[in-house]
Design a protein around this motif. Structure first.
Motif, PDB file in Angstrom:
ATOM      1  N   ASP A  50     -13.478 -12.281  12.782  1.00  0.00           N
ATOM      2  CA  ASP A  50     -14.137 -11.229  13.557  1.00  0.00           C
ATOM      3  C   ASP A  50     -13.590 -11.356  14.966  1.00  0.00           C
ATOM      4  O   ASP A  50     -13.777 -12.388  15.617  1.00  0.00           O
ATOM      5  CB  ASP A  50     -15.650 -11.478  13.498  1.00  0.00           C
ATOM      6  CG  ASP A  50     -16.457 -10.574  14.424  1.00  0.00           C
ATOM      7  OD1 ASP A  50     -15.858  -9.850  15.242  1.00  0.00           O
ATOM      8  OD2 ASP A  50     -17.703 -10.615  14.319  1.00  0.00           O
ATOM      9  N   ASP A  56     -17.615  -6.077  10.763  1.00  0.00           N
ATOM     10  CA  ASP A  56     -16.820  -6.449  11.939  1.00  0.00           C
ATOM     11  C   ASP A  56     -15.790  -7.536  11.632  1.00  0.00           C
ATOM     12  O   ASP A  56     -15.179  -8.085  12.549  1.00  0.00           O
ATOM     13  CB  ASP A  56     -17.732  -6.862  13.108  1.00  0.00           C
ATOM     14  CG  ASP A  56     -18.600  -8.067  12.796  1.00  0.00           C
ATOM     15  OD1 ASP A  56     -18.503  -8.612  11.681  1.00  0.00           O
ATOM     16  OD2 ASP A  56     -19.389  -8.462  13.676  1.00  0.00           O
ATOM     17  N   ASP A  57     -15.606  -7.860  10.351  1.00  0.00           N
ATOM     18  CA  ASP A  57     -14.627  -8.883   9.983  1.00  0.00           C
ATOM     19  C   ASP A  57     -13.340  -8.271   9.443  1.00  0.00           C
ATOM     20  O   ASP A  57     -13.382  -7.393   8.584  1.00  0.00           O
ATOM     21  CB  ASP A  57     -15.240  -9.821   8.938  1.00  0.00           C
ATOM     22  CG  ASP A  57     -16.323 -10.675   9.558  1.00  0.00           C
ATOM     23  OD1 ASP A  57     -16.000 -11.783  10.005  1.00  0.00           O
ATOM     24  OD2 ASP A  57     -17.480 -10.208   9.636  1.00  0.00           O
ATOM     25  N   ASP A 101     -19.715  -9.464   4.890  1.00  0.00           N
ATOM     26  CA  ASP A 101     -20.156  -9.498   6.288  1.00  0.00           C
ATOM     27  C   ASP A 101     -21.650  -9.795   6.330  1.00  0.00           C
ATOM     28  O   ASP A 101     -22.378  -9.477   5.393  1.00  0.00           O
ATOM     29  CB  ASP A 101     -19.851  -8.166   6.991  1.00  0.00           C
ATOM     30  CG  ASP A 101     -20.064  -8.265   8.500  1.00  0.00           C
ATOM     31  OD1 ASP A 101     -19.939  -9.374   9.057  1.00  0.00           O
ATOM     32  OD2 ASP A 101     -20.342  -7.222   9.129  1.00  0.00           O
ATOM     33  N   LYS A 102     -22.058 -10.425   7.433  1.00  0.00           N
ATOM     34  CA  LYS A 102     -23.467 -10.747   7.721  1.00  0.00           C
ATOM     35  C   LYS A 102     -24.057 -11.755   6.743  1.00  0.00           C
ATOM     36  O   LYS A 102     -25.227 -11.663   6.367  1.00  0.00           O
ATOM     37  CB  LYS A 102     -24.314  -9.461   7.773  1.00  0.00           C
ATOM     38  CG  LYS A 102     -23.845  -8.460   8.798  1.00  0.00           C
ATOM     39  CD  LYS A 102     -23.878  -8.988  10.217  1.00  0.00           C
ATOM     40  CE  LYS A 102     -23.360  -7.973  11.232  1.00  0.00           C
ATOM     41  NZ  LYS A 102     -21.872  -7.966  11.327  1.00  0.00           N
ATOM     42  N   ASP A 128     -18.810 -15.203   7.981  1.00  0.00           N
ATOM     43  CA  ASP A 128     -18.811 -14.158   6.970  1.00  0.00           C
ATOM     44  C   ASP A 128     -17.647 -14.450   6.027  1.00  0.00           C
ATOM     45  O   ASP A 128     -16.498 -14.453   6.447  1.00  0.00           O
ATOM     46  CB  ASP A 128     -18.680 -12.803   7.672  1.00  0.00           C
ATOM     47  CG  ASP A 128     -19.811 -12.620   8.687  1.00  0.00           C
ATOM     48  OD1 ASP A 128     -20.945 -13.006   8.367  1.00  0.00           O
ATOM     49  OD2 ASP A 128     -19.539 -12.126   9.789  1.00  0.00           O
TER      50      ASP A 128
END
Ligand code: 13P
Ligand code: 13P
Ligand code: MG
Ligand code: MG
Ligand code: MG
Length: 380
Positions: A11, A51-52, A130-131, A232
């Motif tokens: 990220d 966002d990765d 992600d997350k 992530d």
């Protein structure tokens, strides 16, 4: 000849907040990686999950190769420059060092790699998340490689009946152990059901120790003496002919499970399987997403991807994940929506406790703090 598949991810900035790595960043990465085809790489695919940024690369150089790792590092560094120029959120978030030292491990990016002799047909699935954190793969890897109710192939395919071996990392004591299913199924579950401490790094086929799956879990180790916590994750899983079928691999995500991550990396929430277009987690910065990219290798060339979770048959899993999200959100800052202290990615709770320190006192014998101040005789 052996082929290596390397997935390196980081990220390096979000538009806006932690929701999305924009096309400008993917372009910057792709520009660098494209220039390395033929010389360093056979093929590549660049994408993002939230966002990765995920870089899928194939080559003949083996795992942990300096040249391949440097290439990914350079690409992510260039993307960081763009992110800084655009003042994206958390620009350079995962690049913890100013200089490259031979391997991205320990420098911030996540990394999943495997080397094998390409079969007559080599289907594989690359998972990008992600997350959440790498222990998110514990439950689905167990289902894929050890549950005959998920993977009937364990019963029907003679090359799988000897089961699979798991390399399990102890995140707290920095040790690892190799365990075999079905023989050690219950002991394995005793470990990997504890998401606070154990994460599956690799899975091998029992019969011949052929590599079946690998997840990016380096960052769970202490880095620079500090617990940097979650990353992530990404994972690579080989499919068909002696491995679970593609549909058996994906089936492990048809009934969403709870994973740690979500808002501020501090909450439990459902893992929602999505197509590439829907990997933009924004509700409470989530809930956690997972994409499944299906490739066929052809002498190292990445044919595909097939965006496997885009299938409408996963709509029910998405509905269910959203219902689970509602349920968990209703708990607000209370456990079990909130993670236990040891798993929180970043938290101000120690600071809050510090300011309250002087106000804590021993509990007296009679266990009563507030004294009666007025005689409310009228109530008697
Ligand atoms: P097809 O008949 O579509 O080739 O599928 C075979 C199979 O094994 C599906 O799991
Ligand atoms: P990322 O790990 O995706 O950057 O998210 C961090 C966060 O704080 C989300 O709320
Ligand atoms: Mg971020
Ligand atoms: Mg992220
Ligand atoms: Mg995260």
């Amino acid at each position: 000849e052996k082929i290596t598949v390397s997935v390196i991810k980081a990220d390096v900035g979000g538009l806006c907040g932690h929701t999305l790595a924009p096309i400008e960043l993917l372009d910057a990465v792709e520009y660098v990686v494209e220039n390395a085809v033929d010389e360093t790489l056979i093929d590549y695919y660049v994408t993002n999950c939230g966002d990765d940024i995920d870089i899928v690369m194939t080559h003949n150089k083996g795992t942990d190769n300096d040249e391949v790792h440097k290439l990914a590092w350079d690409a992510l560094t260039d993307a960081t420059d763009v992110a800084k120029e655009l003042k994206l959120y958390g620009a350079g978030q995962d690049l913890l060092s100013d200089s490259f030292s031979g391997n991205v491990k320990g420098l911030g990016p996540g990394c999943a790699e495997m080397e094998f002799v390409e079969r007559r047909s080599e289907p594989l699935v690359v998972f990008c998340c992600d997350k959440t954190d790498p222990a998110a793969f514990n439950l689905p890897f167990y289902k894929m490689f050890s549950s005959p109710f998920n993977t009937p192939g364990l019963v029907f395919d003679p090359s799988m009946t000897e089961g699979f071996k798991y390399e399990v990392m102890d995140i707290i004591d920095h040790k690892r152990v190799l365990m075999s299913t079905p023989v050690e199924t219950y002991s394995l579950l005793a470990l990997i059901g504890n998401l606070e401490r154990y994460a599956i790094k690799r899975v091998y086929r029992g019969r011949d120790n052929e590599i079946a799956a690998v997840a990016s879990s380096e960052k769970l180790n202490m880095m620079a003496g500090e617990y940097v916590g979650k990353d992530d994750p990404v994972a690579i899983v080989r499919a068909q002919s002696g491995f679970p079928a593609v549909g058996e691999i994906l089936e492990a995500f048809a009934n969403p499970h709870l994973v740690s991550g979500w808002m501020r990396g501090c909450h439990w929430g459902p893992m929602m399987p999505v197509g590439e277009e829907d990997a933009m987690p924004s509700r409470f910065d989530g809930p956690a997403r997972i994409m499944a990219l299906g490739f066929q290798l052809s002498k190292g060339r990445l044919v595909g991807p097939n965006d496997l979770f885009a299938d409408v048959a996963f709509d029910k899993a998405r509905d269910k994940a959203l219902e689970m999200a509602e349920m968990m959100r209703s708990m607000g800052p209370f456990q079990p929506h909130r993670l236990p202290e040891s798993m929180m990615e970043y938290t101000s709770v120690p600071k809050v406790l510090k300011t309250l320190e002087s106000r804590f006192e021993e509990i007296p014998e009679n266990n009563c703090k507030l004294e009666k101040t007025t005689d409310r005789g009228d109530l008697e």
